[in-house]
Design an enzyme around this catalytic site. Structure first.
Site, PDB file in Angstrom:
ATOM      1  N   SER A 128       0.832  -1.209   0.000  1.00  0.00           N
ATOM      2  CA  SER A 128       0.000   0.000   0.000  1.00  0.00           C
ATOM      3  C   SER A 128       0.861   1.251   0.000  1.00  0.00           C
ATOM      4  O   SER A 128       1.922   1.295   0.613  1.00  0.00           O
ATOM      5  CB  SER A 128      -0.910   0.042   1.224  1.00  0.00           C
ATOM      6  N   LYS A 183      -4.541  -6.774   3.271  1.00  0.00           N
ATOM      7  CA  LYS A 183      -4.517  -5.666   2.295  1.00  0.00           C
ATOM      8  C   LYS A 183      -5.936  -5.371   1.795  1.00  0.00           C
ATOM      9  O   LYS A 183      -6.316  -4.216   1.598  1.00  0.00           O
ATOM     10  CB  LYS A 183      -3.586  -6.013   1.119  1.00  0.00           C
ATOM     11  N   HIS A 186      -7.566  -3.438   4.470  1.00  0.00           N
ATOM     12  CA  HIS A 186      -6.974  -2.092   4.418  1.00  0.00           C
ATOM     13  C   HIS A 186      -7.724  -1.254   3.373  1.00  0.00           C
ATOM     14  O   HIS A 186      -8.122  -0.116   3.633  1.00  0.00           O
ATOM     15  CB  HIS A 186      -5.487  -2.210   4.061  1.00  0.00           C
ATOM     16  N   ASN A 187      -7.918  -1.820   2.190  1.00  0.00           N
ATOM     17  CA  ASN A 187      -8.606  -1.074   1.132  1.00  0.00           C
ATOM     18  C   ASN A 187     -10.067  -0.831   1.480  1.00  0.00           C
ATOM     19  O   ASN A 187     -10.612   0.231   1.166  1.00  0.00           O
ATOM     20  CB  ASN A 187      -8.504  -1.828  -0.198  1.00  0.00           C
ATOM     21  N   GLU A 190     -10.128   2.024   3.680  1.00  0.00           N
ATOM     22  CA  GLU A 190      -9.868   3.202   2.832  1.00  0.00           C
ATOM     23  C   GLU A 190     -11.176   3.675   2.159  1.00  0.00           C
ATOM     24  O   GLU A 190     -11.460   4.878   2.124  1.00  0.00           O
ATOM     25  CB  GLU A 190      -8.828   2.779   1.787  1.00  0.00           C
TER      26      GLU A 190
HETATM   27  N1  LIG Z   1      -1.812   1.839  -8.639  1.00  0.00           N
HETATM   28  C1  LIG Z   1      -1.860   1.766  -7.320  1.00  0.00           C
HETATM   29  O1  LIG Z   1      -1.943   2.769  -6.595  1.00  0.00           O
HETATM   30  C2  LIG Z   1      -1.777   0.419  -6.647  1.00  0.00           C
HETATM   31  C3  LIG Z   1      -1.545   0.360  -5.262  1.00  0.00           C
HETATM   32  C4  LIG Z   1      -1.418  -0.876  -4.634  1.00  0.00           C
HETATM   33  C5  LIG Z   1      -1.530  -2.033  -5.377  1.00  0.00           C
HETATM   34  N2  LIG Z   1      -1.782  -1.948  -6.723  1.00  0.00           N
HETATM   35  C6  LIG Z   1      -1.877  -3.226  -7.457  1.00  0.00           C
HETATM   36  O2  LIG Z   1      -0.618  -3.454  -8.093  1.00  0.00           O
HETATM   37  C7  LIG Z   1      -0.812  -4.180  -9.310  1.00  0.00           C
HETATM   38  C8  LIG Z   1      -0.199  -3.382 -10.456  1.00  0.00           C
HETATM   39  O3  LIG Z   1      -0.849  -2.141 -10.501  1.00  0.00           O
HETATM   40  P1  LIG Z   1      -0.353  -0.923 -11.412  1.00  0.00           P
HETATM   41  O4  LIG Z   1      -1.147   0.258 -10.970  1.00  0.00           O
HETATM   42  O5  LIG Z   1       1.125  -0.870 -11.412  1.00  0.00           O
HETATM   43  O6  LIG Z   1      -0.893  -1.419 -12.842  1.00  0.00           O
HETATM   44  P2  LIG Z   1      -0.520  -0.896 -14.307  1.00  0.00           P
HETATM   45  O7  LIG Z   1       0.221   0.387 -14.250  1.00  0.00           O
HETATM   46  O8  LIG Z   1      -1.784  -0.966 -15.069  1.00  0.00           O
HETATM   47  O9  LIG Z   1       0.478  -2.034 -14.842  1.00  0.00           O
HETATM   48  C9  LIG Z   1       0.029  -3.316 -15.078  1.00  0.00           C
HETATM   49  C10 LIG Z   1       1.220  -4.206 -15.393  1.00  0.00           C
HETATM   50  O10 LIG Z   1       0.699  -5.546 -15.562  1.00  0.00           O
HETATM   51  C11 LIG Z   1       1.245  -6.054 -16.792  1.00  0.00           C
HETATM   52  N3  LIG Z   1       0.314  -7.029 -17.355  1.00  0.00           N
HETATM   53  C12 LIG Z   1      -1.015  -6.886 -17.530  1.00  0.00           C
HETATM   54  N4  LIG Z   1      -1.524  -8.021 -18.061  1.00  0.00           N
HETATM   55  C13 LIG Z   1      -0.473  -8.874 -18.238  1.00  0.00           C
HETATM   56  C14 LIG Z   1      -0.359 -10.192 -18.735  1.00  0.00           C
HETATM   57  N5  LIG Z   1      -1.418 -10.885 -19.177  1.00  0.00           N
HETATM   58  N6  LIG Z   1       0.874 -10.756 -18.768  1.00  0.00           N
HETATM   59  C15 LIG Z   1       1.952 -10.087 -18.322  1.00  0.00           C
HETATM   60  N7  LIG Z   1       1.898  -8.824 -17.826  1.00  0.00           N
HETATM   61  C16 LIG Z   1       0.692  -8.234 -17.777  1.00  0.00           C
HETATM   62  C17 LIG Z   1       1.391  -4.844 -17.676  1.00  0.00           C
HETATM   63  O11 LIG Z   1       2.293  -5.153 -18.721  1.00  0.00           O
HETATM   64  P3  LIG Z   1       2.190  -4.421 -20.164  1.00  0.00           P
HETATM   65  O12 LIG Z   1       3.035  -3.185 -20.066  1.00  0.00           O
HETATM   66  O13 LIG Z   1       2.744  -5.421 -21.114  1.00  0.00           O
HETATM   67  O14 LIG Z   1       0.736  -4.119 -20.398  1.00  0.00           O
HETATM   68  C18 LIG Z   1       1.960  -3.831 -16.675  1.00  0.00           C
HETATM   69  O15 LIG Z   1       3.329  -4.021 -16.478  1.00  0.00           O
HETATM   70  C19 LIG Z   1      -2.317  -4.392  -9.438  1.00  0.00           C
HETATM   71  O16 LIG Z   1      -2.662  -5.618  -8.880  1.00  0.00           O
HETATM   72  C20 LIG Z   1      -2.889  -3.278  -8.585  1.00  0.00           C
HETATM   73  O17 LIG Z   1      -4.175  -3.547  -8.108  1.00  0.00           O
HETATM   74  C21 LIG Z   1      -1.885  -0.771  -7.368  1.00  0.00           C
END
Ligand SMILES: NC(=O)c1ccc[n+]([C@@H]2O[C@H](COP(=O)([O-])OP(=O)(O)OC[C@H]3O[C@@H](n4cnc5c(N)ncnc54)[C@H](OP(=O)(O)O)[C@@H]3O)[C@@H](O)[C@H]2O)c1
Length: 467
Positions: A128, A183, A186-187, A190
């Site tokens: 988080s 987690k 936590h959400n 939130e």
């Molecule tokens: N954003 C936040 O604030 C936040 C906070 C805590 C947790 N999270 C969690 O962290 C995770 C990542 O979030 P993010 O915000 O970083 O997402 P993001 O910016 O949308 O990035 C998604 C990533 O997943 C990859 N991906 C998607 N489908 C795939 C597949 N079939 N095979 C291989 N790679 C794949 C994408 O690769 P490509 O570049 O090839 O599309 C990209 O690297 C999620 O589970 C999210 O819920 C996010």
């Protein structure tokens, strides 16, 4: 460069920053992304001697020194299974895969069991703090076997945020999916807190006709009190930022339909499935659903305009009362979340250290707040938080404010679902007599469902059709 043990897959918002954080702390790391151009641009912008970026998954795995530690930061859901299936034939016994995304805890448990058959350690780590936290220090909630915890401890402690006493905001929550469960809650918390803050904002904007600037000022004042938290802290920026396409504040130009990615709904679902009530969190999820379809709301607003009352004039008294309402309802939202975690810990035999959860949420994460200090010490005394003197001391003088704000807002037609359900939660839990006797009577009358008596042990049924 030393051959890295650690690799990270998924260079999106979170993954890229987490990889940079790990490299900044002196660890060598290999990164891989499905779309190669993303890896190239990451290396161009952030590459250094600690980071390598193999172009194929095979090269990525080969570049890691066994036992490998592979962090996944890909989109939650199917993508996690796809990546695991691709990795499985390439990795070996004793390697670890750590899913750092927001995966559903039941998926984590399934993956944990599946990979155990191959003697591959699978762990779910809640992360988080958004993109800023991933880069500068997130709060980390690890669910894993002891082997993975020992393997990961040093790096996770190095990259985590710090709690109020300077200790890293990371803990081994428990086995299997315990980290992703915490987690998820936590959400859920939130969601509850943001809905409560939004209801306070709506009171000030709609009933007391304050501008974004005035509300920013009041929320900034709150942030200087016992309500101090990350979400109040960033409110000032969100409320004061001017729109560059009009002459008003950007928040006034943002469409009032709230989106969601599911973690709040999972928490509410878990609450319904286990019978451990978290009404503020569930109402916050419903409230987001109800914000959808602005056009329909606009149409209905014309027909039901008579339900809304005239605005009122703000006073210092209102500002103080609203602060009490926010403090008590936010505290009660954390309490609901901790009850859910406590219940799950017993249900799944996870043995979660609840004070430790209150500690690791003190830094890095979105729900970090001063009141976690109170919750941390109260949880060390007693798991039933409402029974602790410190929580009672914090709540008792402020519930009056919560009741008053609800009376004012609801009376004027302002929707206050989270405030109202939070008050009902505490009013219910503190009533020695509830009307459930009547419900039991009705159930027994129409369906012979039986009831218990207040004066004798046992289960009873009345033949209601004979007088
Ligand atoms: N954003 C936040 O604030 C936040 C906070 C805590 C947790 N999270 C969690 O962290 C995770 C990542 O979030 P993010 O915000 O970083 O997402 P993001 O910016 O949308 O990035 C998604 C990533 O997943 C990859 N991906 C998607 N489908 C795939 C597949 N079939 N095979 C291989 N790679 C794949 C994408 O690769 P490509 O570049 O090839 O599309 C990209 O690297 C999620 O589970 C999210 O819920 C996010």
């Amino acid at each position: 460069m030393k051959q890295p043990h650690i690799g990270l897959i998924g260079l999106g918002t979170m993954g890229a920053n987490l990889a940079r954080n790990i490299a900044h702390k002196g660890y060598s790391i290999a990164v891989y992304n499905r779309t190669t151009s993303v890896t190239e641009s990451f290396l161009k912008n952030h590459g250094n001697s600690s980071i390598t970026g193999p172009r194929t998954l095979e090269e990525f795995v080969e570049s890691l020194k066994p036992p490998r530690i592979i962090l996944l930061m890909v989109k939650a859901g199917k993508a996690v299974d796809i990546v695991i299936d691709q990795l499985r034939p390439l990795i070996e016994k004793g390697d670890s895969i750590i899913d750092c995304g927001n995966s559903y805890f039941k998926d984590t448990k399934r993956r944990y069991n599946e990979l155990e058959n191959y003697e591959i350690h699978f762990a779910g780590c809640g992360v988080s703090g958004g993109e800023e936290g991933a880069l500068n220090g997130p709060s980390l909630m690890l669910g894993s076997n002891d082997n993975s915890w020992q393997q990961l401890k040093d790096v996770l402690q190095a990259i985590a945020a710090k709690d109020f006493n300077g200790k890293p905001c990371v803990t081994h929550v428990g086995p299997e999916s315990a980290g992703h469960y915490v987690k998820m809650v936590h959400n859920g918390i939130e969601y509850g807190i943001m809905q409560l803050m939004a209801e306070g904002y709506d009171m000030l904007r709609t009933l007391y006709t304050l501008s974004s600037k005035d509300i920013a000022h009041i929320y900034k004042q709150y942030n200087d009190t016992e309500l101090s938290s990350y979400l109040f802290d960033i409110s000032e920026a969100v409320l004061l930022r001017k729109d560059d396409q009009s002459d008003t504040y950007i928040v006034d130009m943002i469409l009032d339909e709230a989106a969601q990615k599911g973690t709040g709904a999972w928490t509410a679902h878990e609450s319904l499935a286990t019978g451990e009530a978290t009404p503020t969190i569930a109402e916050a999820v419903f409230a987001r659903y109800l914000t959808g379809n602005k056009e329909k709301r606009k149409m209905l607003a014309k027909h039901y305009a008579s339900l809304k009352k005239q605005p009122k004039t703000i006073s210092d008294d209102v500002v103080n009362t609203l602060r009490d309402a926010l403090y008590s309802s936010i505290l009660l939202t954390y309490i609901q979340g901790f009850s859910l975690i406590h219940n799950a810990s017993q249900e799944y035999a996870w043995n979660i250290d609840l004070p430790e959860i209150a500690r690791i949420w003190q830094g890095g994460c979105i729900i970090r707040a001063d009141m976690l200090s109170l919750l941390h010490s109260a949880l060390r005394e007693e798991k039933q938080l409402l029974a602790t003197p410190s929580v009672q001391k914090a709540l008792l003088p402020r519930i009056r404010g919560l009741r008053h704000i609800i009376t004012q807002g609801v009376g004027a037609g302002i929707p206050l679902p989270a405030f109202s359900s939070t008050l009902a939660y505490i009013d219910t839990l503190t009533s020695s007599q509830l009307p459930a006797n009547y419900i039991q009577g009705l159930r027994d009358r129409f369906g012979a469902h039986t009831y218990k008596r207040i004066d004798k042990k046992g289960v009873f049924h009345t033949d209601w059709l004979t007088s």
